[in-house]
Design a protein around this motif. Structure first.
Motif, PDB file in Angstrom:
ATOM      1  N   LEU A   7       0.833  -1.204   0.000  1.00 43.76           N
ATOM      2  CA  LEU A   7       0.000   0.000   0.000  1.00 43.76           C
ATOM      3  C   LEU A   7       0.871   1.258   0.000  1.00 43.76           C
ATOM      4  CD1 LEU A   7      -2.888   0.968  -0.059  1.00 43.76           C
ATOM      5  CD2 LEU A   7      -2.938   0.840   2.437  1.00 43.76           C
ATOM      6  N   LEU A  10       2.258   1.639  -3.435  1.00 40.63           N
ATOM      7  CA  LEU A  10       1.211   2.115  -4.348  1.00 40.63           C
ATOM      8  C   LEU A  10       1.032   3.622  -4.215  1.00 40.63           C
ATOM      9  CD1 LEU A  10      -1.012   1.405  -6.395  1.00 40.63           C
ATOM     10  CD2 LEU A  10      -2.543   1.026  -4.468  1.00 40.63           C
ATOM     11  N   THR A  11       1.142   4.132  -2.996  1.00 41.27           N
ATOM     12  CA  THR A  11       0.973   5.559  -2.761  1.00 41.27           C
ATOM     13  C   THR A  11       2.181   6.356  -3.255  1.00 41.27           C
ATOM     14  OG1 THR A  11      -0.353   5.022  -0.815  1.00 41.27           O
ATOM     15  CG2 THR A  11       0.469   7.266  -0.966  1.00 41.27           C
ATOM     16  N   LEU A  56      -8.919  -0.205  -7.705  1.00 42.61           N
ATOM     17  CA  LEU A  56      -8.051  -0.216  -6.529  1.00 42.61           C
ATOM     18  C   LEU A  56      -7.238   1.067  -6.480  1.00 42.61           C
ATOM     19  CD1 LEU A  56      -6.753  -1.721  -4.088  1.00 42.61           C
ATOM     20  CD2 LEU A  56      -5.013  -2.504  -5.706  1.00 42.61           C
ATOM     21  N   TRP A  57      -6.650   1.439  -7.602  1.00 42.03           N
ATOM     22  CA  TRP A  57      -5.836   2.645  -7.649  1.00 42.03           C
ATOM     23  C   TRP A  57      -6.678   3.871  -7.295  1.00 42.03           C
ATOM     24  CZ3 TRP A  57      -6.137   6.857 -11.057  1.00 42.03           C
ATOM     25  CH2 TRP A  57      -5.123   7.802 -10.884  1.00 42.03           C
ATOM     26  N   LYS A  60      -7.419   3.883  -3.454  1.00 44.00           N
ATOM     27  CA  LYS A  60      -6.310   3.481  -2.574  1.00 44.00           C
ATOM     28  C   LYS A  60      -6.301   4.224  -1.244  1.00 44.00           C
ATOM     29  CE  LYS A  60      -2.897   6.500  -4.798  1.00 44.00           C
ATOM     30  NZ  LYS A  60      -3.794   7.189  -5.696  1.00 44.00           N
ATOM     31  N   LEU A  71      -5.757  -5.199   2.509  1.00 43.91           N
ATOM     32  CA  LEU A  71      -5.590  -4.837   1.102  1.00 43.91           C
ATOM     33  C   LEU A  71      -6.142  -5.933   0.192  1.00 43.91           C
ATOM     34  CD1 LEU A  71      -4.432  -3.094  -1.204  1.00 43.91           C
ATOM     35  CD2 LEU A  71      -2.254  -4.255  -0.872  1.00 43.91           C
TER      36      LEU A  71
END
Length: 186
Positions: A7, A10-11, A56-57, A60, A71
């Protein structure tokens, strides 16, 4: 890689984060989409898988990890909703040959019950995810999408009795594993 790290990645770096998440959970997301969209084209399934990761993106920032987990469950929920929505829209245009509706998960009334429920589901999903093929697919088709024994046997080109036997053995193994993990299976 742990979910918290995924996560964070991803950020901080969307492309790397998505690549790692797809590598780790892509096959499970594809299985969910394929199961729900069984009878529809490969392109529809692939598009739904892609839409799942876009979803998901886009969401997020809404993901809440509890004890480092959540997640995967969040992603699987997006996959399920995206595939069900796609199936509804496609059904209006071209009905599939076999459409079943997956049951909704029920959580408790208060926050403590919801947290316990989520953590127990996380354990359950991990155990199911660790099953070998075709046991995993049989279990998912039967208990998540309520397919009949005959439908599962036809989809996986197995005998109905083989499917029944694998379900019985799988339930027993899963029950023992859940007990070992401290989940109440009463």
């Amino acid at each position: 890689m742990e979910e918290r790290e995924l996560l964070n990645c991803l950020t901080e770096d969307v492309s790397l984060g998505m690549e790692l998440i797809i590598r780790q959970y892509g096959s499970a997301v594809k299985t969910i989409c394929r199961s729900i969209l069984s009878g529809y084209s490969k392109e529809d399934i692939e598009e739904t898988v892609s839409d799942t990761f876009v979803g998901l993106w886009q969401s997020k920032d809404k993901i809440q990890l509890i004890e480092g987990h959540g997640l995967k469950e969040y992603l699987y929920g997006i996959a399920r909703r995206t595939a069900l929505n796609r199936r509804r829209s496609l059904a209006k245009k071209q009905p599939a040959q076999d459409i079943d509706t997956a049951g909704e998960l029920v959580s408790g009334e208060n926050v403590e019950e919801q947290i316990i429920c989520r953590s127990e589901y996380a354990v359950l999903y991990q155990l199911i995810d660790s099953m070998k093929s075709p046991d995993r697919e049989i279990f998912i088709y039967r208990y998540f999408y309520q397919h009949s024994i005959k439908e599962i046997a036809d989809k996986l080109t197995l005998k109905a009795k083989t499917v029944e036997n694998k379900l019985t053995r799988g339930r027993n193994r899963l029950k023992q594993q859940l007990i070992r993990c401290g989940v109440d299976v009463a």
